[in-house]
Design a protein around this motif. Structure first.
Motif, PDB file in Angstrom:
ATOM      1  N   PHE A  37       0.838  -1.195   0.000  1.00 21.32           N
ATOM      2  CA  PHE A  37       0.000   0.000   0.000  1.00 21.32           C
ATOM      3  C   PHE A  37       0.872   1.244   0.000  1.00 21.32           C
ATOM      4  CE2 PHE A  37      -4.493  -1.271   1.515  1.00 21.32           C
ATOM      5  CZ  PHE A  37      -4.476  -2.323   0.639  1.00 21.32           C
ATOM      6  N   LEU A 157       2.020   1.455   4.012  1.00 19.74           N
ATOM      7  CA  LEU A 157       1.318   2.708   3.733  1.00 19.74           C
ATOM      8  C   LEU A 157       1.899   3.835   4.587  1.00 19.74           C
ATOM      9  CD1 LEU A 157      -1.466   3.843   2.305  1.00 19.74           C
ATOM     10  CD2 LEU A 157      -2.133   3.985   4.668  1.00 19.74           C
ATOM     11  N   SER A 158       2.040   3.575   5.875  1.00 15.49           N
ATOM     12  CA  SER A 158       2.528   4.621   6.774  1.00 15.49           C
ATOM     13  C   SER A 158       3.948   5.024   6.399  1.00 15.49           C
ATOM     14  CB  SER A 158       2.532   4.129   8.224  1.00 15.49           C
ATOM     15  OG  SER A 158       1.320   3.548   8.542  1.00 15.49           O
ATOM     16  N   PHE A 159       4.768   4.021   6.107  1.00 16.78           N
ATOM     17  CA  PHE A 159       6.164   4.300   5.800  1.00 16.78           C
ATOM     18  C   PHE A 159       6.281   5.162   4.545  1.00 16.78           C
ATOM     19  CE2 PHE A 159      10.222   3.002   3.778  1.00 16.78           C
ATOM     20  CZ  PHE A 159      11.068   3.532   4.746  1.00 16.78           C
ATOM     21  N   GLU A 161       3.975   7.014   3.183  1.00 17.11           N
ATOM     22  CA  GLU A 161       3.365   8.314   3.440  1.00 17.11           C
ATOM     23  C   GLU A 161       4.376   9.208   4.155  1.00 17.11           C
ATOM     24  OE1 GLU A 161       0.567   8.080   2.069  1.00 17.11           O
ATOM     25  OE2 GLU A 161      -0.411   9.958   2.560  1.00 17.11           O
ATOM     26  N   LEU A 162       5.049   8.620   5.105  1.00 16.94           N
ATOM     27  CA  LEU A 162       6.050   9.379   5.872  1.00 16.94           C
ATOM     28  C   LEU A 162       7.178   9.855   4.962  1.00 16.94           C
ATOM     29  CD1 LEU A 162       7.484   9.946   8.773  1.00 16.94           C
ATOM     30  CD2 LEU A 162       8.825   7.998   8.051  1.00 16.94           C
ATOM     31  N   MET A 165       5.539  12.321   2.107  1.00 14.44           N
ATOM     32  CA  MET A 165       4.871  13.536   2.577  1.00 14.44           C
ATOM     33  C   MET A 165       5.732  14.335   3.551  1.00 14.44           C
ATOM     34  SD  MET A 165       1.972  13.641   1.085  1.00 14.44           S
ATOM     35  CE  MET A 165       0.840  14.651   2.015  1.00 14.44           C
ATOM     36  N   VAL A 166       6.545  13.667   4.303  1.00 17.18           N
ATOM     37  CA  VAL A 166       7.304  14.379   5.329  1.00 17.18           C
ATOM     38  C   VAL A 166       8.746  14.604   4.889  1.00 17.18           C
ATOM     39  CG1 VAL A 166       8.087  14.350   7.705  1.00 17.18           C
ATOM     40  CG2 VAL A 166       5.825  13.504   7.142  1.00 17.18           C
ATOM     41  N   VAL A 167       9.433  13.511   4.602  1.00 16.83           N
ATOM     42  CA  VAL A 167      10.861  13.671   4.305  1.00 16.83           C
ATOM     43  C   VAL A 167      11.074  14.415   2.991  1.00 16.83           C
ATOM     44  CG1 VAL A 167      12.991  12.457   3.862  1.00 16.83           C
ATOM     45  CG2 VAL A 167      11.474  11.665   5.665  1.00 16.83           C
ATOM     46  N   GLN A 170       8.568  17.992   2.824  1.00 14.34           N
ATOM     47  CA  GLN A 170       8.806  19.115   3.733  1.00 14.34           C
ATOM     48  C   GLN A 170      10.265  19.505   3.849  1.00 14.34           C
ATOM     49  OE1 GLN A 170       6.773  18.545   7.421  1.00 14.34           O
ATOM     50  NE2 GLN A 170       4.800  18.356   6.421  1.00 14.34           N
ATOM     51  N   THR A 171      11.140  18.772   3.148  1.00 13.99           N
ATOM     52  CA  THR A 171      12.552  19.100   3.236  1.00 13.99           C
ATOM     53  C   THR A 171      13.005  19.741   1.937  1.00 13.99           C
ATOM     54  OG1 THR A 171      12.730  17.109   4.553  1.00 13.99           O
ATOM     55  CG2 THR A 171      14.782  18.168   3.923  1.00 13.99           C
ATOM     56  N   ARG A 274      -0.575   8.923  -2.266  1.00 13.88           N
ATOM     57  CA  ARG A 274      -1.072   7.549  -2.187  1.00 13.88           C
ATOM     58  C   ARG A 274      -2.302   7.319  -3.046  1.00 13.88           C
ATOM     59  NH1 ARG A 274      -3.393   8.161   3.598  1.00 13.88           N
ATOM     60  NH2 ARG A 274      -5.583   8.444   3.141  1.00 13.88           N
ATOM     61  N   VAL A 275      -3.004   8.390  -3.410  1.00 14.14           N
ATOM     62  CA  VAL A 275      -4.146   8.188  -4.300  1.00 14.14           C
ATOM     63  C   VAL A 275      -3.648   7.896  -5.710  1.00 14.14           C
ATOM     64  CG1 VAL A 275      -6.155   9.277  -5.363  1.00 14.14           C
ATOM     65  CG2 VAL A 275      -5.689   9.608  -2.929  1.00 14.14           C
TER      66      VAL A 275
END
Lengths: 387, 337, 239
Positions: A37, A157-159, A161-162, A165-167, A170-171, A274-275
């Protein structure tokens, strides 16, 4: 080149990229039962190799080969980003204007006009793509061998997404963050390069997946996916195949992302969400039928053409429904896709084209074929004892 | 530089943690009863946020009444519960009855998530605000009643949310232990076959669990509407990751541990990241010459790190830890002194 | 003595796994019918089939002359059949009191209270355990609690699946005594699947020996116990 009705170069490249991603997802989910996922991360890795990494390497090469031009470029960028210096060119390039100037006016011509540089850089970027994909594929398979499928799905999925979306998102210093970054493209006509490259990739992916699916190992993997007894019998032999399949799938997805980015020439992490790169490929393989490569390809094509027609006629549809055209283009297809998936899951849990039964064989025969008669006897007696 | 964050930030972290706790609790509940990991859970919570936004726009605009804290979560919770039950009864159960695997059901929840997310966005785009001109991305933090704590004006929702979480968890606990339907729900979670042999209508239990789960999500979402710097359904895409993290840290086997796991992960994300960031900048940057960057954007690394540690080393989560033996050991160690 | 439950030419299993073949069984009012047989012979499956937890391919099951072949388990439970599986027969996460409350589920409050008081008289040790979680009970106590829960619903037929498995000899003895007491004092009909063949055959009235999903012997329990050949071959009973 191609420009007829809904069809354009970039639409064809999109279709080809999705075909590769669907086949790759099918390798994992359909054959080995790894519910990935977090596909969007793997696709994004190819884009990241072409921008975050490719731009850095090209910039470094440029400075080595052509220091004067580099300082000239720096001066020009300096007006937009005061205090920029070459070693942190990508960080400086997080300013969109500066990034465009450096990549498009200096680095791209430099790459395209030196064949040796171009080939070297292409190999490096492709190598980085493959390497990144393998590293993340290894991480995924480490988890895949240890977790129950729903936990694995949640983790992947979480990994992803992280990471996306984050690494990456946002960097700014990694790849431009939310402003995105222009990517290094190859040849004078990167769109043709992307078209040919992704077509070749799609064909290779299909052949590889078909061969794997029809090999004894492919059948064993399906047996493992469907049958816990088979899984316990084959457990060890299967672990290495699973690992192979996950890594192959990761590399395929990342390469698809690379060629896709060649067409767009730039990439922002959030567009690999993810979509778009996880849910849609899942939708396509569910539409086409799990564990079925032809189905995955057909599902992808049918799906994308349907979606494109919708976007193409968004104005008249918007008028008909009294909604803004842009909402028709962005919201309605997603809603319809969601409904379509639910319908397919309800009406045909096995997809439009069901899994090819004729190519699979009896469990006991399969067992003989793969691990020899000793295990086969164990397997069938295990079945009988199931009281 | 101060290592510990200020009171306002601490309170808002607590509120966030409480909301995640409520969401993780509901997610764990429906997973326990029907074995479906619901990827639409955070978006269902967004229904509550949107109800809150509409309530403020249409009813409470400019009044700053404390009543909003009663009506908002109630209305948001009921709306989300209704959707949640509908989703289970009209979509997931028929799909499960048709023989879809757990992966098929997870895809279905993703599909519902996408449908709901887009419908909510569409609603906010299409429905005009009466007092707030543009509903999509509307920031409503200014519409909450004001309150002072230790002489500082703080956001009142940050006080209300943890209190509401405690109240809701207590009410739910009483329901589960004091009513016969609640006991039947616990019995069904443990052994649905035996429960049905005792005459429990297991399907009704499942539906009620989805209703509760939706209510908790909607209530949390309604109160969290103040925390978003603009109500946008897309926020749920990131929230769901934290909610799953909380549930997994809790262990997905007990709703109470789901609540605790959610609170812990929420606190780790907000307070934990800030404290680490402050320490990094106060000590490591000057002494080791590390780049002077802010780490607060990486709060999700915290939750995911916790998930990975838990999944790989304690797959049962906090619920699986043998707390009694740990307590006994602590007691023994004390006694030995 | 009238027949309480009767299975006629039953074929059953799980999905594709056909496990019991053409089995005929009947239990008369007030008797203890013992079912023995080697591991995997279909003993447990037979009990589950009578309770409706398997797929029945052919044959029929009659309970007090009523055809219940197609009835779901909760209906069979209402008619008066209690099934006590080897494990999972109580709710371990609930307290003893809550377990008894669950057993009363759907009964009127006044009736429920009376029935609980009644079974607490039968099983006085439960008085002291009412607020403990059921998982703190010993193995034997769990079986007795399961029995108490079954009795609350006043069943006519109780089916035990290896009630003494894994119990210490003393606890096993207590459970067996209680099973005998159910028949003697309350006149219940009992079907008892047991791995420890000698023990069960000594106490039972009639017996069935199952081998590979078929009935290999049917008759008085003591005769089976005395049959050296069958005993040695299938039951590990030393002659």
């Amino acid at each position: 080149m191609v420009n007829w009705w809904i069809f354009s170069d970039s639409f064809l490249i999109t279709i080809l990229a999705y075909i590769v991603v669907s086949i790759s997802l099918n390798l994992e989910a359909g054959f080995t039962g790894v519910p990935n996922f977090g596909k969007h991360l793997f696709v994004f890795l190819g884009a990241f190799a072409a921008q975050g990494i490719g731009v850095r390497i090209a910039a470094w090469l440029y400075q080595v080969v052509n220091p004067e031009a580099a300082s000239q470029a720096l001066k020009e960028v300096g007006r937009l980003v005061p205090g920029a210096h070459w070693s942190s060119i990508v960080e400086a390039a997080a300013d969109t204007g500066a990034n465009r100037i450096i990549v498009n006016s200096y680095l791209k011509p430099f790459v395209v006009e030196n064949l040796a540089v171009e080939i070297a850089l292409l190999f490096i970027v492709l190598g980085v793509t493959i390497l990144l994909a393998m590293i993340f594929g290894l991480l995924a398979s480490y988890a895949a061998l240890r977790l129950r499928e729903e936990y694995l799905a949640i983790l992947l999925l979480s990994f992803s997404e992280l990471m996306v979306m984050v690494v990456f998102y946002q960097t700014e210093s990694l790849n431009g963050g939310n402003k995105g970054l222009w990517a290094i493209t190859f040849t004078h006509n990167p769109i043709r390069f992307a078209l040919i490259g992704s077509a070749v990739l799609a064909v290779l992916a299909f052949i590889y997946a078909e061969r794997l699916a029809n090999s004894p190992m492919g059948r064993a993997m399906r047996a493992v996916r469907d049958d816990e007894i088979a899984a316990s019998v084959f457990g060890r032999d299967i672990a290495s195949i699973r690992l192979k399949a996950i890594i192959a799938a990761s590399v395929l997805a990342a390469l698809a992302g690379f060629f896709y980015t060649q067409n767009n020439a730039s990439a922002t992490a959030i567009t690999f969400n993810r979509v778009i790169w996880t849910f849609l490929p899942w939708a396509m393989i569910i539409l086409g039928g799990m564990a079925n490569n032809k189905g995955a390809v057909i599902g992808t094509i049918v799906f994308l053409i349907g979606k494109r027609i919708f976007e193409y006629y968004q104005e008249p549809i918007g008028k008909l429904l009294h909604i803004q055209a842009e909402l028709v283009g962005s919201m309605l297809p997603n809603i319809l896709i969601g409904i379509l998936i639910l319908l397919v899951l309800y009406l045909r849990p096995q997809g439009i084209i069901p899994e090819h039964m004729s190519k699979t064989i009896e469990f006991s025969k399969l067992a003989e074929e793969v691990v020899g008669k000793e295990n086969a006897r164990e397997g069938s007696s295990a079945q009988r004892e199931e009281d | 530089m101060a290592i510990l964050p200020g009171i306002t930030y601490t309170l808002s972290s607590l509120a966030y943690a409480a909301a995640i706790g409520l969401l993780s609790m509901g997610l764990t509940l429906t997973y326990l009863t029907t074995r479906i990991p619901n990827f639409a859970h955070a978006t269902i919570g967004m229904i509550g946020s949107i109800v809150m936004l509409l309530l403020i726009d249409r009813v409470f605009y400019g009044s700053q009444s404390w009543l909003i804290y009663l009506l908002g979560p109630l209305a948001g919770g009921v709306a989300a519960a209704a959707f949640s039950v509908l989703m289970y009864r009209a979509i997931l159960k028929p799909l499960a009855d048709r023989g879809n695997s757990i992966i098929g059901l997870m895809i279905a929840t993703l599909a519902v998530d996408i449908i709901l997310l887009n419908i909510l966005t569409l609603i906010l785009n299409v429905v005009p605000g009466e007092n707030i001109p543009k509903l999509i991305g509307a920031n409503i933090i200014g519409f909450q009643p004001k309150i002072r704590v230790a002489g500082v004006v703080v956001d009142s929702y940050t006080i209300i949310l943890p209190v509401a979480a405690l109240v809701l968890a207590t009410v739910f606990h009483l329901f589960l232990t004091r009513t016969s339907f609640g006991v039947a729900m616990r019995a069904t979670i443990e052994n649905p076959d035996l429960a049905s042999a005792m005459g429990v209508n297991v399907n009704l239990v499942y539906m009620v669990s989805w209703a509760f789960s939706g209510f908790l999500a909607g209530a949390a979402g309604a109160l969290m509407a103040f925390a978003f710097k603009g109500v946008d359904p897309a926020v749920s895409a990131l929230v769901i990751v934290t909610v799953f993290a909380g549930s997994i840290v809790g262990g997905l086997t007990s709703i109470y541990w789901g609540l605790i796991g959610g609170v812990l992960v929420g606190l780790a994300e907000k307070l934990g990241t800030t404290i680490i960031n402050n320490m990094y900048r106060a000590f490591l940057v000057p002494s080791l010459g590390l780049p002077n960057i802010s780490l607060v954007n990486y709060e999700k690394v915290m939750s995911l790190g916790l998930v990975i540690i838990v999944l790989l080393y304690a797959p049962q989560g906090l619920a699986g830890v043998d707390w009694e033996s740990i307590l006994r050991r602590i007691k023994r160690a004390r006694g030995g002194e | 003595m009238s027949v309480v439950v009767k299975a006629e030419k039953v074929n059953a299993g799980y999905g594709r796994f056909h496990i019991i073949f053409d089995v005929d069984v009947e239990a008369r009012r007030g008797e203890i019918l013992v079912i023995v047989g080697p591991n995997g012979s279909g003993k447990s499956t037979l009990l589950k089939t009578i309770f409706g937890l398997t797929r029945i391919y052919s044959g029929r099951i009659l309970f007090e002359e009523r055809d219940i072949t197609r009835e779901p388990p909760h209906v069979r439970a209402k008619l008066g059949i209690a099934y006590l599986p080897q494990t999972g027969n109580i709710f371990t996460e609930l307290s003893v009191k809550e377990n008894l409350k669950m057993a009363c589920y759907g009964l009127e409050a006044s009736v429920a209270e009376e029935r609980v008081r009644e079974v607490l008289e039968f099983f006085p040790f439960l008085w002291y355990k009412l607020s403990s979680k059921a998982k703190t009970l010993s193995g034997g106590q769990r079986q007795l609690l399961a029995m108490a829960m079954a009795l609350i619903r006043r069943p006519k037929l109780l089916m035990f699946d290896e009630p003494t498995a894994g119990l210490a000899p003393k606890a096993a003895k207590e459970v067996v005594e209680k099973i005998l007491w159910l028949r003697e004092e309350l006149g219940k009909t009992i079907i008892w699947v047991e791995q420890n063949a000698r023990l069960a055959l000594e106490k039972g009235d009639n017996a069935i020996l199952m081998v590979s999903g078929r009935v290999a012997y049917r008759g008085p329990a003591r005769e089976l116990l005395a049959d050296r050949e069958l005993g040695r071959k299938y039951l590990g009973v030393k002659g």
